[in-house]
Write a protein that holds these residues in place. Structure first.
Motif, short mmCIF file in Angstrom:
data_model
loop_
_atom_site.label_atom_id
_atom_site.label_comp_id
_atom_site.label_asym_id
_atom_site.label_seq_id
_atom_site.Cartn_x
_atom_site.Cartn_y
_atom_site.Cartn_z
N LYS A 67 3.56 1.16 6.39
CA LYS A 67 2.56 1.58 6.69
C LYS A 67 2.12 1.48 8.10
O LYS A 67 2.14 0.62 8.73
CB LYS A 67 1.33 1.43 5.97
CG LYS A 67 -0.52 1.45 6.69
CD LYS A 67 -1.10 0.53 5.45
CE LYS A 67 -2.48 1.27 6.32
NZ LYS A 67 -3.26 0.88 5.29
N PRO A 84 0.55 -1.34 -0.03
CA PRO A 84 -0.29 0.31 -0.08
C PRO A 84 0.96 1.39 -0.33
O PRO A 84 1.06 2.13 0.94
CB PRO A 84 -0.27 0.05 0.93
CG PRO A 84 -0.09 -1.27 1.88
CD PRO A 84 1.40 -2.27 1.14
N GLU A 142 0.03 4.99 1.83
CA GLU A 142 -0.10 5.03 2.64
C GLU A 142 1.37 4.71 3.82
O GLU A 142 1.26 4.45 4.49
CB GLU A 142 -1.53 3.87 3.25
CG GLU A 142 -2.19 4.41 2.22
CD GLU A 142 -4.01 3.01 2.59
OE1 GLU A 142 -4.02 2.97 4.36
OE2 GLU A 142 -3.94 2.05 1.81
#
Length: 258
Positions: free
Chosen positions: A193, A152, A155
């Motif tokens: 993250k 991700p 993020e």
């Protein structure tokens, strides 16, 4: 007699492109060499990203904060066999540069500079003319790309764990033997993250990687051999301070909350 132009109006050209391009394609100025005195002002409003000819991964955080724009390490040097240092990286080093760049939060570019059958009196190499990539790093860069695409990334936040005791000088001369740069680049690069997804990378074997795993969930641990392009599942680890000593060079870790 032709008019001699001693100063190019990049500001005027860039502003015009911003105004007239209906597709709003990326706009930037590729700087020349290492020292920041060569850098264009990438904070200009028409500039969409900072294009830096560098492999100073230790400076990434500073430049990301300074420009507040995507940073592209355009020409991080090349895998190849030319006499100059910029064009004779090993495949291991070229691959490693992408892990260092990506996990420090910037984009890298690739080319190679191997002599080929087309070479005669001119430098006809992929770097200049395209064609077939001859090096061993491209497939490993593609492997790195796949790892990043599975994460991700929008993020995640980069954090570099500095290993060298030397301070980063304000200026590093364009002419240098590379020793200081290599030492300053030899860090642990992490991209996280918090409480969910962690990537870490280092070039050395027998190097202890420490990651603070937040949250209350257990994490799956995967050890990535970035050169041989293998991923080994090493079971589950609990949240908190996690330490892992690398057994091979060019090792990455991936920890994902369950």
């Amino acid at each position: 007699m032709p008019r001699i132009i001693d100063k190019i109006d990049w500001e005027g050209i860039g502003t015009l492109l911003q105004k007239e391009d209906p597709h709003q394609r990326l706009r930037g100025i590729h700087n020349w060499y290492y020292d920041e005195s060569h850098f264009y002002d990438h904070n200009r409003p028409w500039v969409t990203h900072a294009s830096l000819q560098t492999y100073f991964f230790f400076n990434t955080e500073k430049w990301r904060n300074k420009y507040q724009k995507p940073v592209l390490y355009d020409e991080m040097r090349y895998e190849g066999d030319v006499p100059s240092g910029w064009g004779r990286l090993s495949a291991q080093d070229m691959t490693s540069y992408f892990w260092k760049a990506g996990l420090s939060g910037v984009y890298g570019t690739h080319g190679d500079t191997f002599k080929n059958d087309s070479d005669d009196e001119t430098e006809v190499r992929w770097w200049a003319k395209g064609g077939t990539l001859m090096g061993k790093s491209p497939e490993r860069i593609a492997f790195f790309k796949k790892i990043m695409e599975e994460a991700p990334v929008t993020e995640m936040t980069p954090k570099t764990i500095v290993l060298s005791a030397k301070e980063i000088p304000d200026t590093i001369p364009d002419s240098n033997d590379g020793t200081l740069i290599e030492e300053l680049n030899n860090n642990i690069y992490t991209f996280n993250k918090k409480g969910d997804y962690y990537l870490a990378y280092t070039t050395d074997s027998l190097q202890t990687i420490t990651v603070d795993l937040e949250g209350s969930k257990d994490y799956t641990l995967e050890v990535i051999d970035t050169w041989n392009m293998t991923i080994s599942n090493e079971g589950t680890v609990v949240p908190g301070k996690f330490e892992y000593e690398t057994k091979k060079p060019f090792t990455a870790l991936r920890l994902i909350a369950r």
